[in-house]
Design a protein around this motif. Sequence first.
Motif, short mmCIF file in Angstrom:
data_model
loop_
_atom_site.label_atom_id
_atom_site.label_comp_id
_atom_site.label_asym_id
_atom_site.label_seq_id
_atom_site.Cartn_x
_atom_site.Cartn_y
_atom_site.Cartn_z
N ASN A 1 0.86 -1.19 0.00
CA ASN A 1 0.00 0.00 0.00
C ASN A 1 0.89 1.23 0.00
N THR A 2 0.88 1.98 -1.09
CA THR A 2 1.73 3.16 -1.23
C THR A 2 1.15 4.38 -0.51
N GLY A 3 -0.03 4.23 0.03
CA GLY A 3 -0.72 5.37 0.63
C GLY A 3 -1.78 5.93 -0.30
N LYS A 4 -1.57 5.73 -1.59
CA LYS A 4 -2.54 6.17 -2.60
C LYS A 4 -3.25 4.98 -3.24
N GLU A 5 -2.52 3.87 -3.36
CA GLU A 5 -3.10 2.68 -3.99
C GLU A 5 -2.29 1.45 -3.59
N TRP A 6 -2.86 0.30 -3.87
CA TRP A 6 -2.17 -0.97 -3.65
C TRP A 6 -1.44 -1.34 -4.93
N MET A 7 -0.18 -1.73 -4.81
CA MET A 7 0.62 -2.15 -5.95
C MET A 7 1.03 -3.61 -5.76
N LEU A 8 0.99 -4.37 -6.84
CA LEU A 8 1.52 -5.73 -6.82
C LEU A 8 3.03 -5.61 -7.01
N LYS A 9 3.77 -5.76 -5.91
CA LYS A 9 5.21 -5.53 -5.94
C LYS A 9 6.01 -6.75 -6.36
N SER A 10 5.48 -7.94 -6.04
CA SER A 10 6.21 -9.16 -6.37
C SER A 10 5.22 -10.31 -6.46
N PHE A 11 5.57 -11.31 -7.26
CA PHE A 11 4.72 -12.49 -7.36
C PHE A 11 5.54 -13.65 -7.91
N THR A 12 5.08 -14.85 -7.60
CA THR A 12 5.67 -16.04 -8.20
C THR A 12 4.54 -16.97 -8.61
N LEU A 13 4.78 -17.70 -9.67
CA LEU A 13 3.88 -18.75 -10.11
C LEU A 13 4.70 -20.02 -10.14
N SER A 14 4.09 -21.11 -9.68
CA SER A 14 4.83 -22.35 -9.60
C SER A 14 3.90 -23.54 -9.81
N ARG A 15 4.46 -24.61 -10.37
CA ARG A 15 3.75 -25.88 -10.48
C ARG A 15 4.15 -26.84 -9.36
N ASP A 16 5.11 -26.44 -8.54
CA ASP A 16 5.64 -27.28 -7.47
C ASP A 16 4.64 -27.32 -6.32
N ILE A 17 3.96 -28.45 -6.15
CA ILE A 17 2.91 -28.58 -5.15
C ILE A 17 3.44 -28.38 -3.73
N LYS A 18 4.72 -28.62 -3.51
CA LYS A 18 5.31 -28.41 -2.17
C LYS A 18 5.25 -26.95 -1.76
N LYS A 19 5.20 -26.04 -2.72
CA LYS A 19 5.16 -24.60 -2.42
C LYS A 19 3.86 -24.21 -1.74
N VAL A 20 2.83 -25.04 -1.84
CA VAL A 20 1.56 -24.77 -1.17
C VAL A 20 1.77 -24.70 0.34
N PHE A 21 2.69 -25.51 0.86
CA PHE A 21 2.89 -25.61 2.30
C PHE A 21 3.97 -24.71 2.84
N GLU A 22 4.64 -23.96 1.97
CA GLU A 22 5.66 -23.03 2.43
C GLU A 22 5.00 -21.75 2.93
N ARG A 23 5.56 -21.19 3.95
CA ARG A 23 5.05 -19.92 4.48
C ARG A 23 5.91 -18.85 4.03
#
Length: 143
Positions: free
Chosen positions: A121-143
């Motif tokens: 939240n920049t104070g004016k709007e929400w920005m998507l700063k980072s993201f990952t996409l994965s097919r690795d099902i183990k990533k579901v359980f990572e925090r």
Amino acid sequence: MRTAISALLCLAFFLAALPAQAQAPKTWTPDGPQVHAESVMTSLVSGNAQEGFNTLFSRGRYAKNTLEKIQFDYFQMVKQQGPPTSYEKILEHKAGSAIVRMKYILLFKAQPMIFDLYYYNTGKEWMLKSFTLSRDIKKVFER
């Protein structure tokens, strides 16, 4: 007087007919990240992949090769398994009032695709700063 009223009516109709892009953008509400993420997932599940990716990439700046790789991975998954059938939000974690992490799984026939989204939240709007996409099902359980 009639001329002035006619002119005002014409102006009102003209402004109402302008496309949405020409109007001022609205800032996100406090639940903005969820609205954004749900819009992306809904578009992907309903078969509007290009709209989904346009929405995903609309709240930040990313390298062209990153965007192309993500779309390539998604369309490879669709080619192998058909379109996604549904999605689920599996994590929402807030760090104060300025950072939100959300994790979604996009469900395909035999394997999920994990979307891990980080908003600021920049104070004016929400920005998507980072993201990952994965097919690795183990990533579901990572925090």
